[in-house]
Design an enzyme around this catalytic site. Structure first.
Site, PDB file in Angstrom:
ATOM      1  N   HIS A   1      14.180   7.462 120.350  1.00  0.00           N
ATOM      2  CA  HIS A   1      15.367   6.260 121.160  1.00  0.00           C
ATOM      3  C   HIS A   1      14.655   5.566 122.035  1.00  0.00           C
ATOM      4  O   HIS A   1      14.025   7.372 122.869  1.00  0.00           O
ATOM      5  CB  HIS A   1      16.252   5.835 121.031  1.00  0.00           C
TER       6      HIS A   1
ATOM      7  N   GLY B   1      16.388   6.285 124.978  1.00  0.00           N
ATOM      8  CA  GLY B   1      16.696   7.800 126.048  1.00  0.00           C
ATOM      9  C   GLY B   1      15.454   8.889 125.705  1.00  0.00           C
ATOM     10  O   GLY B   1      15.182   9.032 126.902  1.00  0.00           O
ATOM     11  N   HIS B   2      15.104   9.035 125.083  1.00  0.00           N
ATOM     12  CA  HIS B   2      13.945   9.941 125.022  1.00  0.00           C
ATOM     13  C   HIS B   2      13.170   8.894 124.683  1.00  0.00           C
ATOM     14  O   HIS B   2      12.553   9.902 126.417  1.00  0.00           O
ATOM     15  CB  HIS B   2      13.520  10.204 123.279  1.00  0.00           C
TER      16      HIS B   2
HETATM   17  P1  AMP Z   1      17.501  15.634 121.688  1.00  0.00           P
HETATM   18  O1  AMP Z   1      15.930  14.709 120.850  1.00  0.00           O
HETATM   19  O2  AMP Z   1      18.982  14.732 120.733  1.00  0.00           O
HETATM   20  O3  AMP Z   1      18.030  16.730 121.188  1.00  0.00           O
HETATM   21  O4  AMP Z   1      17.403  15.194 122.734  1.00  0.00           O
HETATM   22  C1  AMP Z   1      16.540  15.714 123.684  1.00  0.00           C
HETATM   23  C2  AMP Z   1      16.800  15.336 125.623  1.00  0.00           C
HETATM   24  O5  AMP Z   1      16.625  13.773 125.399  1.00  0.00           O
HETATM   25  C3  AMP Z   1      18.187  15.470 125.567  1.00  0.00           C
HETATM   26  O6  AMP Z   1      17.269  16.626 126.818  1.00  0.00           O
HETATM   27  C4  AMP Z   1      18.566  14.776 125.479  1.00  0.00           C
HETATM   28  O7  AMP Z   1      20.114  15.190 126.416  1.00  0.00           O
HETATM   29  C5  AMP Z   1      17.966  13.390 125.971  1.00  0.00           C
HETATM   30  N1  AMP Z   1      18.966  12.531 125.099  1.00  0.00           N
HETATM   31  C6  AMP Z   1      19.217  11.937 124.389  1.00  0.00           C
HETATM   32  N2  AMP Z   1      20.204  11.004 124.306  1.00  0.00           N
HETATM   33  C7  AMP Z   1      19.852  10.234 125.328  1.00  0.00           C
HETATM   34  C8  AMP Z   1      20.324   9.440 125.969  1.00  0.00           C
HETATM   35  N3  AMP Z   1      20.534   8.258 125.387  1.00  0.00           N
HETATM   36  N4  AMP Z   1      19.856   9.347 127.441  1.00  0.00           N
HETATM   37  C9  AMP Z   1      19.467   9.510 128.088  1.00  0.00           C
HETATM   38  N5  AMP Z   1      19.012  11.683 127.946  1.00  0.00           N
HETATM   39  C10 AMP Z   1      19.173  11.479 126.161  1.00  0.00           C
END
Ligand code: AMP
Length: 284
Positions: free
Chosen positions: A34, A36-37
């Site tokens: 998404h 954020g990533h």
């Molecule tokens: P995940 O794929 O959920 O393990 O997340 C991978 C990275 O993306 C981790 O460092 C999370 O903290 C970061 N992340 C996930 N969601 C967000 C968001 N909404 N805003 C910023 N970073 C995010």
């Protein structure tokens, strides 16, 4: 963008980058990208010559009753998103190559992992630090970018990197939100329409807490936590895992609000979908 699955190959490529004096930025993820990533990928691109994004749903960090088997995935779409974000290498190791049958090592941070998400998800952070340590050794990054969305995770990673002398700078990136305030998360895809409305209670409660602090500078920590709980529990779908106001580096409970205080919340929606959010309570 190149897709690499072999730990040996990624390490060779990383060594080659380093031999050419190119800096490497790593963004560890579990996929289902998404914005954020994407923001983390772009931040890595601003700070390093080559960006490696790892996509690995790490079994070690899921508890037995958690969503490892159903974790959302969309590999083709993820490839496109990563490529559009300027990623050089998408590294997607498989489980067998990451954890052989003889695998017997754990990286464990004490203290910081005992409460908050660590309390609700025993062993979760051991799984995170162990896989991140492996990813660092495989991809040899100069910097690694993590989201502040997983605030405790970021603190735990900073600690193990310091303790074990990993030569990697850890960069925290602010939470990226939907226009309605909901913090972006791959797990938001589990939310049905009515649950989406309930999920908004997290960011609403955070805004409410910040307003309380703005209006009453000396408000007691326990008052804020209680009022936040009342706000969340107006939604019958919502149960609270924790609401805590802590010091941002130690994650110890605050006795009073300061510029260092951070409100951390974890809830479950319909006992099914666990969501987390956080915010500093003072400033912007
Ligand atoms: P995940 O794929 O959920 O393990 O997340 C991978 C990275 O993306 C981790 O460092 C999370 O903290 C970061 N992340 C996930 N969601 C967000 C968001 N909404 N805003 C910023 N970073 C995010």
């Amino acid at each position: 963008m190149k897709v690499i699955t072999s730990p040996v190959e990624i390490q060779t490529v990383a060594q080659d980058f380093r031999a050419k004096q190119l800096t490497i930025g790593l963004v560890p993820t579990m996929g289902f990208f998404h914005n954020g990533h994407v923001a983390l990928m772009k931040e890595a691109g601003r700070r390093a010559d080559k960006v490696i994004v790892s996509l690995f749903v790490n079994p070690l960090q899921f508890g037995p009753s958690e969503d490892f088997d159903t974790y959302p995935h969309a590999f083709e779409k993820d490839c496109q998103i990563a490529e559009d974000a300027g990623v050089d290498i998408l590294y997607t190791p498989n489980k067998k190559d990451m954890y052989s049958e003889e695998f017997a090592t754990t990286i464990q941070v004490k203290g910081l992992t005992s409460g908050l998400c660590g309390g609700d998800r025993p062993g979760h952070f051991d799984g995170v630090t162990t896989v991140v340590g492996k990813l660092f050794n495989q991809t040899l990054p100069h910097i690694a970018v993590f989201g502040e969305k997983d605030f405790q995770q970021l603190a735990v990673i900073r600690q193990f990197v310091r303790d074990l002398d990993f030569p990697v700078s850890i960069i925290g990136y602010p939470i990226v939100r939907e226009a309605n305030g909901l913090a972006m998360s791959s797990r938001n895809s589990y939310l049905k329409k009515d649950e989406m409305d309930a999920a908004l209670c997290l960011s609403t409660a955070i805004r409410y807490a910040k307003n309380l602090v703005r209006k009453q500078q000396n408000i007691a920590v326990s008052d804020i936590e209680k009022k936040v709980a009342d706000t969340l529990l107006k939604h019958s779908e919502c149960t609270i895992d924790y609401i805590q106001i802590v010091h941002q580096n130690t994650l110890q409970n605050c006795t009073q609000i300061s510029s260092d205080s951070i409100l951390l919340i974890a809830v479950k929606i319909n006992n099914r979908i666990r969501l987390i959010d956080n915010s500093k309570l003072t400033g912007g």
